[in-house]
Design a protein around this motif. Structure first.
Motif, PDB file in Angstrom:
ATOM      1  N   PHE A   1       0.818  -1.214   0.000  1.00 44.87           N
ATOM      2  CA  PHE A   1       0.000   0.000   0.000  1.00 44.87           C
ATOM      3  C   PHE A   1       0.856   1.270   0.000  1.00 44.87           C
ATOM      4  O   PHE A   1       0.416   2.322   0.450  1.00 44.87           O
ATOM      5  CB  PHE A   1      -0.943  -0.003   1.205  1.00 44.87           C
ATOM      6  N   SER A   2       2.086   1.154  -0.502  1.00 45.13           N
ATOM      7  CA  SER A   2       2.991   2.304  -0.521  1.00 45.13           C
ATOM      8  C   SER A   2       2.344   3.518  -1.185  1.00 45.13           C
ATOM      9  O   SER A   2       2.451   4.646  -0.691  1.00 45.13           O
ATOM     10  CB  SER A   2       4.279   1.959  -1.289  1.00 45.13           C
ATOM     11  N   ALA A   3       1.659   3.267  -2.271  1.00 44.58           N
ATOM     12  CA  ALA A   3       1.065   4.382  -3.005  1.00 44.58           C
ATOM     13  C   ALA A   3       0.017   5.093  -2.155  1.00 44.58           C
ATOM     14  O   ALA A   3      -0.047   6.329  -2.117  1.00 44.58           O
ATOM     15  CB  ALA A   3       0.430   3.864  -4.302  1.00 44.58           C
TER      16      ALA A   3
ATOM     17  N   LEU B   1      -3.446  -4.909   6.911  1.00 44.08           N
ATOM     18  CA  LEU B   1      -4.203  -5.200   5.694  1.00 44.08           C
ATOM     19  C   LEU B   1      -5.566  -4.513   5.719  1.00 44.08           C
ATOM     20  O   LEU B   1      -5.985  -3.876   4.750  1.00 44.08           O
ATOM     21  CB  LEU B   1      -4.375  -6.721   5.571  1.00 44.08           C
ATOM     22  N   SER B   2      -6.270  -4.626   6.854  1.00 41.16           N
ATOM     23  CA  SER B   2      -7.617  -4.055   6.892  1.00 41.16           C
ATOM     24  C   SER B   2      -7.557  -2.525   6.892  1.00 41.16           C
ATOM     25  O   SER B   2      -8.313  -1.865   6.169  1.00 41.16           O
ATOM     26  CB  SER B   2      -8.395  -4.570   8.108  1.00 41.16           C
ATOM     27  N   PHE B   3      -6.629  -1.959   7.658  1.00 43.12           N
ATOM     28  CA  PHE B   3      -6.566  -0.502   7.744  1.00 43.12           C
ATOM     29  C   PHE B   3      -6.145   0.107   6.407  1.00 43.12           C
ATOM     30  O   PHE B   3      -6.824   0.971   5.856  1.00 43.12           O
ATOM     31  CB  PHE B   3      -5.580  -0.093   8.852  1.00 43.12           C
ATOM     32  N   LEU B   4      -5.024  -0.388   5.854  1.00 43.93           N
ATOM     33  CA  LEU B   4      -4.527   0.203   4.617  1.00 43.93           C
ATOM     34  C   LEU B   4      -5.388  -0.198   3.426  1.00 43.93           C
ATOM     35  O   LEU B   4      -5.600   0.599   2.499  1.00 43.93           O
ATOM     36  CB  LEU B   4      -3.062  -0.205   4.396  1.00 43.93           C
ATOM     37  N   GLY B   5      -5.939  -1.419   3.478  1.00 45.82           N
ATOM     38  CA  GLY B   5      -6.812  -1.859   2.390  1.00 45.82           C
ATOM     39  C   GLY B   5      -8.079  -1.021   2.324  1.00 45.82           C
ATOM     40  O   GLY B   5      -8.454  -0.506   1.262  1.00 45.82           O
ATOM     41  N   LEU B   6      -8.722  -0.845   3.482  1.00 46.31           N
ATOM     42  CA  LEU B   6      -9.932  -0.021   3.532  1.00 46.31           C
ATOM     43  C   LEU B   6      -9.630   1.406   3.112  1.00 46.31           C
ATOM     44  O   LEU B   6     -10.417   2.050   2.404  1.00 46.31           O
ATOM     45  CB  LEU B   6     -10.497  -0.010   4.954  1.00 46.31           C
ATOM     46  N   ALA B   7      -8.479   1.913   3.552  1.00 47.34           N
ATOM     47  CA  ALA B   7      -8.098   3.279   3.198  1.00 47.34           C
ATOM     48  C   ALA B   7      -7.964   3.398   1.688  1.00 47.34           C
ATOM     49  O   ALA B   7      -8.424   4.388   1.077  1.00 47.34           O
ATOM     50  CB  ALA B   7      -6.785   3.656   3.879  1.00 47.34           C
ATOM     51  N   THR B   8      -7.362   2.390   1.070  1.00 46.98           N
ATOM     52  CA  THR B   8      -7.202   2.418  -0.380  1.00 46.98           C
ATOM     53  C   THR B   8      -8.566   2.440  -1.069  1.00 46.98           C
ATOM     54  O   THR B   8      -8.790   3.166  -2.043  1.00 46.98           O
ATOM     55  CB  THR B   8      -6.414   1.169  -0.842  1.00 46.98           C
ATOM     56  N   LEU B   9      -9.504   1.670  -0.528  1.00 42.16           N
ATOM     57  CA  LEU B   9     -10.843   1.616  -1.126  1.00 42.16           C
ATOM     58  C   LEU B   9     -11.633   2.894  -0.891  1.00 42.16           C
ATOM     59  O   LEU B   9     -12.315   3.393  -1.778  1.00 42.16           O
ATOM     60  CB  LEU B   9     -11.633   0.432  -0.538  1.00 42.16           C
ATOM     61  N   LEU B  10     -11.554   3.429   0.346  1.00 41.21           N
ATOM     62  CA  LEU B  10     -12.479   4.517   0.724  1.00 41.21           C
ATOM     63  C   LEU B  10     -11.877   5.912   0.624  1.00 41.21           C
ATOM     64  O   LEU B  10     -12.596   6.893   0.540  1.00 41.21           O
ATOM     65  CB  LEU B  10     -12.982   4.295   2.156  1.00 41.21           C
ATOM     66  N   LEU B  11     -10.561   6.032   0.690  1.00 40.62           N
ATOM     67  CA  LEU B  11      -9.981   7.376   0.759  1.00 40.62           C
ATOM     68  C   LEU B  11      -9.432   7.856  -0.582  1.00 40.62           C
ATOM     69  O   LEU B  11      -9.400   9.051  -0.835  1.00 40.62           O
ATOM     70  CB  LEU B  11      -8.840   7.420   1.788  1.00 40.62           C
ATOM     71  N   LEU B  12      -8.987   6.906  -1.402  1.00 39.92           N
ATOM     72  CA  LEU B  12      -8.333   7.347  -2.651  1.00 39.92           C
ATOM     73  C   LEU B  12      -9.349   7.825  -3.690  1.00 39.92           C
ATOM     74  O   LEU B  12     -10.479   7.375  -3.695  1.00 39.92           O
ATOM     75  CB  LEU B  12      -7.492   6.206  -3.215  1.00 39.92           C
TER      76      LEU B  12
ATOM     77  N   SER C   1       8.834  11.632   1.819  1.00 40.96           N
ATOM     78  CA  SER C   1       9.914  11.489   0.838  1.00 40.96           C
ATOM     79  C   SER C   1      10.368  10.036   0.717  1.00 40.96           C
ATOM     80  O   SER C   1      10.769   9.592  -0.343  1.00 40.96           O
ATOM     81  CB  SER C   1      11.124  12.340   1.229  1.00 40.96           C
ATOM     82  N   TYR C   2      10.343   9.337   1.824  1.00 44.90           N
ATOM     83  CA  TYR C   2      10.827   7.946   1.836  1.00 44.90           C
ATOM     84  C   TYR C   2       9.726   7.032   2.376  1.00 44.90           C
ATOM     85  O   TYR C   2       9.679   6.758   3.562  1.00 44.90           O
ATOM     86  CB  TYR C   2      12.044   7.801   2.765  1.00 44.90           C
ATOM     87  N   VAL C   3       8.872   6.521   1.535  1.00 44.56           N
ATOM     88  CA  VAL C   3       7.768   5.711   2.028  1.00 44.56           C
ATOM     89  C   VAL C   3       8.301   4.376   2.598  1.00 44.56           C
ATOM     90  O   VAL C   3       7.637   3.716   3.418  1.00 44.56           O
ATOM     91  CB  VAL C   3       6.693   5.493   0.933  1.00 44.56           C
ATOM     92  N   ALA C   4       9.520   4.019   2.198  1.00 52.42           N
ATOM     93  CA  ALA C   4      10.114   2.793   2.755  1.00 52.42           C
ATOM     94  C   ALA C   4      10.209   2.872   4.273  1.00 52.42           C
ATOM     95  O   ALA C   4      10.176   1.847   4.975  1.00 52.42           O
ATOM     96  CB  ALA C   4      11.491   2.563   2.152  1.00 52.42           C
ATOM     97  N   LEU C   5      10.314   4.078   4.791  1.00 52.37           N
ATOM     98  CA  LEU C   5      10.400   4.224   6.250  1.00 52.37           C
ATOM     99  C   LEU C   5       9.121   3.729   6.919  1.00 52.37           C
ATOM    100  O   LEU C   5       9.157   3.079   7.964  1.00 52.37           O
ATOM    101  CB  LEU C   5      10.648   5.692   6.620  1.00 52.37           C
TER     102      LEU C   5
END
Lengths: 463, 463
Positions: A320-322, A452-463, B326-330
């Motif tokens: 979920f880096s993006a 997974l649930s936090f970032l996954g939901l964020a990807t679905l609902l926030l982007l 700047s560094y999402v790897a962090l």
């Protein structure tokens, strides 16, 4: 030294105790430095063996080894028995064979086995070979039992009598054979002609019963059958459940072969409790004389596993880096989800492991506990996800973000609660120790589910 | 039902045990549904009181209350004593006053106090008022002691004799006064004319000694002085250390006032162990009949604190939002730092808490343990930070990033190791329980140190 001010009493007393200990220790070291065994013995004799053992355990490792060498055959056997395992091993390693033979000869079979089991195999057989054949055979039988079995815990001396004997006959017999009685015992076992145990008479009953009464009349039922192969944990459980102070051990054919006494069982209870507590925190063993090397060894395995599991969690995040790149608030909040979820899971795990250890989670009780944990997880999830969502809203003023974290947290709590009870129950079903490795399973899966649930939901609902 | 196939033995036996339990339970419920106290009693009488108690604890809460109501004064006192605290409270709440009075009258003072302490104050005094004045005064004295003190644990019946009595006289006295003796006892206390304890003769010594020998000649020294105000944890420690089966309790003037026996001490050991294990995982109390409400109550406090501490960690992260941007790897790697640091800290904490509980960490031993933990933390830090740095390098191919995570991890391990031992030792110095709240302190500070060092170093070295 008396405490002068009321409020300081506790502190001053503690200081005094520490000072006293330091003084006793330096006296012992002084005695050791004279190089005379007599001086050291005189010093140790001033204490109860248990206190003398405590004092010896405070010595630097090298001084303890040299003290054992210095005393040799004079090393007091009572103190040897009181030392903790790691310290006893150090002493035994530095005692001559003759000293060990002598100690082993004078002890009950369970205590003798305790000393012999610490020895390297060739040294053990060398010492056994020098013993009288009868004693040797007895010890070899004891040593053949598994190290954590009733067979190891039991001693082979006991007092047994047929049920038609009277109280008077039993007492007279004990007096006439005082030499052959075990050092400590609490009951007389009633045996039939085939040497099978049919009852027990506690000594306090002997005390209050007239001489003419037959033992069979005052005998109590034997509540538990302990076989020599029974695991010591099971023995400890039975002692607790039935408030026993001693119990007979019978072989497959039902013949009385030994007895287990409460003092040994108390040690087992402590040992099992220590193992559970440490295992839950990912430590495989520990002791007071732990060197840095042994500390490292007992902790490295779980840390190593944790390196890999932590990177699995990292892998989930990197998917979920993006999303994180667009919403850096997610990186700020995501530790909250897994920290709370991990804690809720650890709580459930501790309650479950303890419940299993106390035999409270079998059959219908296990099913009830699963339902209870599920409901508790739902309530905790709702309450604490609401709290977190409100705080997050005041911080980031983003309703959707608060919604995402709330839903993710409820899911994580549910997972944490269920795995907190199902993992240990599952391990138990498989015959494994429910405390060992359950933490690593739990925390890893909670991290994965949380991220997974936090970032996954964020990807679905926030982007 | 016998297991038919060798490999399945364990599983089949377990099934059988569960089936057996279910069957016993449904039989008990059937007996209850007849509405006849006699049927229920007959059913319960078939078991050992400890097993009957286990069975009653399996009943739904409402059925247990109604069973208590149904049996009333007939509720077997032995079973009442075997029930776990929460269940005994339910039963006692549903028994008539007369039933409780009768039970209390027939029991040793420590057991009577166990039942009375569960009662609401007005009900307790009502029952006490209906008792004979001597019994009442004795019970009121016991109840006046702190709930976790030796005074509560002890019973007031014991057998004492002057040292000039012979073995024969002691036995004759016990036989003549069988009614007044405690239900269970293991030794005769030797008292001087002022009723001070000067020694003890274990019953097994009475058994092996001729009638003509005076008690003074075979008496053993009293190893420990237990006052009625001594904390039960201290009592349990002394019993373990000196392998006691019973010990006299003496008041301030040295007069013998009661005795503590090993069966009660074993319960204390289990209770203290349970408290430690649960406290380390942030649970304040738990039991088998735990309702969802009590589960929630015992866990919510720590979770609530954790909400705030988790947000403190979030605050630390948010200070470095720009760096993460700047560094999402962090963001991907930062959980690794705190997960491993938190585990290393929990390991040290468990070892320390256990060491304190077993009295292995006083004086010089504490100093040695601190040094040992520091060195272990350095070694673990170097080994595992190297492992993590290498994996991070293969993943992100960034030497500086690997360097940052390695340095941050060594720092976090050091902090975790030191706080893992210093927090519990500090709590102990302050007179607090070293297990309670130490986890929350530790994990919070490890998170803060971990995030701060990792993201701070990244800001300095990567931007």
């Amino acid at each position: 030294m008396e405490a002068e001010h009321e409020p300081d009493t506790r502190l001053e007393e503690e200081l005094t105790e520490e000072e006293l200990e330091a003084e006793q220790l330096s006296e012992l070291i002084e005695a050791f430095e004279t190089g005379k065994p007599g001086e050291v013995l005189e010093n140790l004799d001033a204490y109860h063996p248990a206190d003398a053992a405590d004092l010896l355990e405070q010595l630097p490792r090298s001084v303890l080894s040299e003290t054992a060498e210095l005393l040799g055959e004079q090393f007091p056997t009572e103190i040897l028995l009181e030392l903790r395992d790691e310290y006893r091993e150090i002493v035994v390693d530095n005692l001559p064979d003759a000293a060990i033979s002598e100690a082993v000869n004078s002890l009950d079979s369970d205590d003798a086995a305790l000393i012999l089991e610490d020895l390297a195999e060739d040294r053990q057989s060398a010492i056994l070979e020098n013993m009288e054949i009868r004693d040797r055979e007895e010890l070899e039988r004891v040593l053949a039992f598994d190290e954590e079995s009733a067979g190891r815990l039991m001693q082979r001396d006991f007092l047994a009598a047929p049920e038609f004997w009277t109280v008077g006959q039993a007492v007279d017999h004990a007096r006439a054979n005082a030499e052959d009685l075990p050092d400590v015992f609490f009951e007389i076992y009633i045996i039939d002609p085939a040497f099978r145990v049919v009852g027990a008479v506690p000594l306090h009953k002997i005390m209050r019963t007239p001489r003419s009464v037959p033992l069979g009349q005052i005998a109590e039922e034997i509540e538990v059958e302990i076989g020599p192969d029974m695991d010591q944990e099971e023995v400890a459980y039975l002692f607790q459940k039935y408030d026993l102070t001693s119990a007979p051990v019978v072989d497959e054919s039902g013949r009385l072969t030994g007895m287990v006494t409460i003092d040994d069982v108390v040690d087992v209870i402590q040992e099992e409790n220590r193992e559970d507590l440490l295992a839950l925190s990912g430590v495989s063993s520990a002791g007071g004389f732990d060197t840095v090397v042994s500390s490292f060894r007992s902790r490295a395995p779980w840390l190593l596993i944790n390196v890999f599991t932590a990177f699995i969690a990292s892998g989930v995040i990197s998917m979920f880096s993006a999303t994180i790149d667009s919403y850096v608030a997610l990186a700020v909040l995501m530790p909250v989800v897994v920290a709370l979820g991990g804690n809720a899971g650890s709580q459930t795990l501790a309650v479950s492991v303890r419940g299993i250890a106390e035999r409270e989670l079998s059959g219908s009780a296990a099913r009830r506990a699963i339902v209870r944990e599920l409901l508790t997880a739902i309530i905790n999830g709702i309450v604490f996800s609401a709290a977190v969502a409100v705080i997050a809203f005041f911080w980031f003023a983003d309703v959707r973000l608060s919604l995402v974290i709330a839903i993710a947290m409820i899911g994580t709590f549910l997972w944490a609660g269920l795995s907190g009870i199902l993992i240990p129950l599952g391990l138990q079903r498989l015959g494994a120790d429910p405390a060992v490795s359950s933490s690593v399973f739990l925390l890893t899966t909670v991290d994965i589910v949380g991220f997974l649930s936090f970032l996954g939901l964020a990807t679905l609902l926030l982007l």
